[in-house]
Design a protein around this motif. Structure first.
Motif, short mmCIF file in Angstrom:
data_model
loop_
_atom_site.label_atom_id
_atom_site.label_comp_id
_atom_site.label_asym_id
_atom_site.label_seq_id
_atom_site.Cartn_x
_atom_site.Cartn_y
_atom_site.Cartn_z
N ASP A 123 0.83 -1.21 0.00
CA ASP A 123 0.00 0.00 0.00
C ASP A 123 0.86 1.26 0.00
N ILE A 124 1.71 1.40 -1.00
CA ILE A 124 2.52 2.61 -1.15
C ILE A 124 1.58 3.76 -1.52
N HIS A 125 1.63 4.85 -0.76
CA HIS A 125 0.75 5.98 -1.04
C HIS A 125 1.41 7.28 -0.58
N HIS A 126 0.75 8.38 -0.94
CA HIS A 126 1.21 9.72 -0.58
C HIS A 126 2.69 9.92 -0.96
N VAL A 127 3.00 9.60 -2.22
CA VAL A 127 4.37 9.73 -2.71
C VAL A 127 4.60 11.18 -3.14
N ARG A 128 5.68 11.78 -2.63
CA ARG A 128 6.06 13.15 -3.01
C ARG A 128 7.53 13.16 -3.40
N VAL A 129 7.80 13.81 -4.53
CA VAL A 129 9.16 13.86 -5.05
C VAL A 129 9.53 15.33 -5.29
N ARG A 130 10.69 15.75 -4.76
CA ARG A 130 11.15 17.14 -4.92
C ARG A 130 12.54 17.15 -5.56
N GLU A 131 12.73 18.09 -6.43
CA GLU A 131 14.03 18.30 -7.04
C GLU A 131 14.82 19.31 -6.23
N THR A 132 16.07 18.97 -5.84
CA THR A 132 16.93 19.85 -5.06
C THR A 132 18.31 19.86 -5.70
N PRO A 133 19.17 20.82 -5.31
CA PRO A 133 20.53 20.84 -5.87
C PRO A 133 21.31 19.57 -5.58
N CYS A 134 20.92 18.85 -4.50
CA CYS A 134 21.65 17.63 -4.13
C CYS A 134 21.07 16.39 -4.82
N GLY A 135 19.95 16.53 -5.49
CA GLY A 135 19.31 15.40 -6.14
C GLY A 135 17.86 15.30 -5.74
N LEU A 136 17.22 14.18 -6.08
CA LEU A 136 15.81 13.99 -5.77
C LEU A 136 15.62 13.57 -4.31
N VAL A 137 14.63 14.19 -3.66
CA VAL A 137 14.25 13.81 -2.31
C VAL A 137 12.87 13.19 -2.39
N VAL A 138 12.76 11.95 -1.92
CA VAL A 138 11.51 11.19 -2.03
C VAL A 138 10.93 10.95 -0.65
N ASN A 139 9.65 11.27 -0.50
CA ASN A 139 8.91 10.97 0.73
C ASN A 139 7.70 10.13 0.36
N TYR A 140 7.44 9.09 1.14
CA TYR A 140 6.26 8.26 0.85
C TYR A 140 5.77 7.60 2.14
N HIS A 141 4.53 7.13 2.11
CA HIS A 141 3.94 6.36 3.21
C HIS A 141 3.69 4.95 2.71
N CYS A 142 3.72 4.01 3.64
CA CYS A 142 3.42 2.63 3.31
C CYS A 142 2.77 1.96 4.51
N CYS A 143 2.27 0.75 4.34
CA CYS A 143 1.63 0.02 5.43
C CYS A 143 2.37 -1.29 5.69
N ALA A 144 2.28 -1.73 6.95
CA ALA A 144 2.88 -2.99 7.37
C ALA A 144 2.04 -3.56 8.50
N PRO A 145 2.13 -4.87 8.76
CA PRO A 145 1.35 -5.46 9.86
C PRO A 145 1.67 -4.79 11.19
N PRO A 146 0.66 -4.43 11.99
CA PRO A 146 0.90 -3.72 13.25
C PRO A 146 1.67 -4.54 14.28
N ALA A 147 1.63 -5.86 14.20
CA ALA A 147 2.33 -6.70 15.17
C ALA A 147 3.81 -6.87 14.84
N LEU A 148 4.22 -6.45 13.66
CA LEU A 148 5.62 -6.62 13.24
C LEU A 148 6.51 -5.64 14.01
N ASP A 149 7.67 -6.08 14.50
CA ASP A 149 8.55 -5.18 15.25
C ASP A 149 9.20 -4.19 14.30
N ILE A 150 9.57 -3.03 14.86
CA ILE A 150 10.04 -1.93 14.02
C ILE A 150 11.39 -2.25 13.36
#
Length: 478
Positions: free
Chosen positions: A408-435
């Motif tokens: 469930d990859i969602h809310h993907v945001r991509v920005r162009e910066t002098p250092c390169g692309l900065v990518v932010n996104y949200h995803c889902c995982a089972p709540p019982a799985l350890d971090i």
């Protein structure tokens, strides 16, 4: 508003103390004149001693009034703890008056008994004077005792004790006149000696309490009560020290508490404020200075201790890894340093941190630091073209399918910066799985994305626990 109300209450209490002390002066003066007239008219030593006692009362109550007025003055450059000791000095002076009076009366009583000059001529005027004095002293004792208890005034309490002795004295003098009227002339001198002994005993008790206050003797049970209150405050590990001393009508004290050394300064300040508030709520007319001692707790983990040492050295760290290699402690971490810093300066900062960690854990501890450049200034950027963002979202979703838990990859945001692309996104995982497992899966997505697009400079994946309805939809169950 609360502080203002407390100030008004203190001012009212101070005015009450001054008022009752001033009234006591005038009453003592009137009683002195009346008893002197009755004593000279009857020749009663007991009544004359009572008049002398009232004369001393005039001086004592005047001193009390002056002391109460002086004790109200706030702390200044010369008297850092205020002027409350003036009340104790006044009470000590009253004890001197009491001892002086008891000695004079006792000597005169013995002289009369030994010489036989004990002729007393009772009359009704003297009796009425004594009855009036008994009523007035009873009223004064009750009034002073009540105000002293309500305001905590040491000087007024001494005055109340003084006038209780006057009350007893007048009662015995009245008895002495009655016995003299029926022929027991020696009773006057005997009762005068007995009254002098009573005055001396009362003075001794008052002197003992006053001297204890002047020597800063802690009020009985006060230190234990303070410890009980402080130990109930959350965050206090232990009460290291309590010092309490009387100061006029109040109490001054110092409390030292132990707190965890891993707490931030703001939290330590909040604990000290809560201790001060708890003491003020439970103890009237008490003022405490609270200090906090940072101590090492047995429950501290190695990671917590590493973070604490790094914080003290103003060195941001992350990815702290602790290993036990054949009984030897090994610590590795990422040290964040401004990317504009030279290698020489950065290496010196890393060395300082490594030495501080070895001082904490022992010289044999293995410490390795990875210097990571920290962007200190915000990056100027803009949203990447939609086609670029869509491609990155597709790569992330395809990579997630190759993992065990990320979807469930969602809310993907991509920005162009002098250092390169900065990518932010949200995803889902089972709540019982350890971090740790979730983080490893997110790292896989980042590596796969960088393999496809080397121009990606930064990837931030925010994992969320998946909802029950999403899990059902993903597994195809109902």
């Amino acid at each position: 508003m609360h502080a203002a109300n407390d100030g008004h209450a203190v001012d009212d209490a101070n005015r009450r103390k001054e008022r009752v002390a001033l009234v006591s002066i005038f009453v003592s003066a009137l009683l002195t004149i009346a008893k002197a007239i009755g004593g000279f008219s009857t020749g009663s030593l007991a009544l004359l001693s009572d008049a002398a006692n009232s004369l001393l009362d005039v001086g004592a109550t005047t001193l009390t009034w002056l002391a109460v007025r002086e004790a109200h003055k706030p702390a200044d450059d010369k008297h850092h703890f205020g002027h409350g000791k003036f009340e104790s000095m006044s009470a000590l002076a009253e004890t001197a008056f009491l001892f002086l009076l008891s000695g004079v009366v006792a000597v005169e009583g013995v002289r009369r008994l030994s010489s036989g000059s004990d002729a007393v001529e009772p009359n009704w005027m003297a009796a009425f004077i004594l009855i009036g004095a008994i009523l007035v002293d009873g009223w004064r004792w009750w009034m002073l005792k009540r105000v002293a208890r309500e305001t905590g005034s040491e000087a007024l309490e001494a005055d109340a004790l003084h006038f209780s002795s006057d009350l007893v004295n007048s009662i015995f003098v009245l008895i002495a006149l009655g016995l003299a009227a029926i022929g027991y002339q020696a009773a006057d001198a005997l009762i005068a000696i007995g009254v002098s002994a009573y005055i001396a005993i009362a003075g001794f008790g008052l002197a003992r309490r006053t001297i204890a206050n002047l020597l800063d003797t802690a009020p009985p049970g006060m230190a234990e009560r303070v410890r009980e209150i402080v130990q109930t405050v959350p965050g206090v590990v232990a009460v290291a020290q309590v010092r309490v001393r009387p100061a006029g009508s109040g109490v001054l004290g110092e409390v030292a508490v132990d707190v965890s050394r891993t707490l931030p300064l703001e939290r330590v300040k909040a604990i000290r404020e809560r201790v001060t508030q708890a003491l003020a709520a439970e103890l009237e007319r008490a003022e405490f200075t609270v200090t906090a001692n940072p101590v090492q707790l047995g429950s501290e983990t190695v990671q917590e201790r590493v973070n604490l040492i790094a914080h003290r050295n103003r060195a941001p760290v992350h990815h702290v890894t602790v290993q036990n290699v054949s009984g030897r402690l090994s610590i590795s971490l990422d040290l964040e340093i401004d990317g504009r810093t030279s290698l020489g300066e950065a290496h010196a900062a890393a060395t300082r941190l490594e030495n501080a960690l070895r001082e904490e854990f022992g010289a044999e501890t293995e410490v390795e630091t990875h210097i990571e450049p920290l962007e200190s200034d915000p990056l100027d950027g803009q949203d990447a073209p939609p086609a670029v963002a869509a491609r990155i979202a597709d790569i992330l979703r395809a990579s997630a399918a190759a993992t065990d838990s990320i979807h469930d990859i969602h809310h993907v945001r991509v920005r162009e910066t002098p250092c390169g692309l900065v990518v932010n996104y949200h995803c889902c995982a089972p709540p019982a799985l350890d971090i740790a497992a979730v983080h490893a899966q997110v790292d896989i997505l980042e590596r796969l994305l960088r393999q496809e697009l080397p121009e990606v400079a930064r990837v931030v994946g925010h994992a969320e626990p998946e909802q029950a309805d999403r899990r059902l939809a993903r597994t195809g169950t109902s």
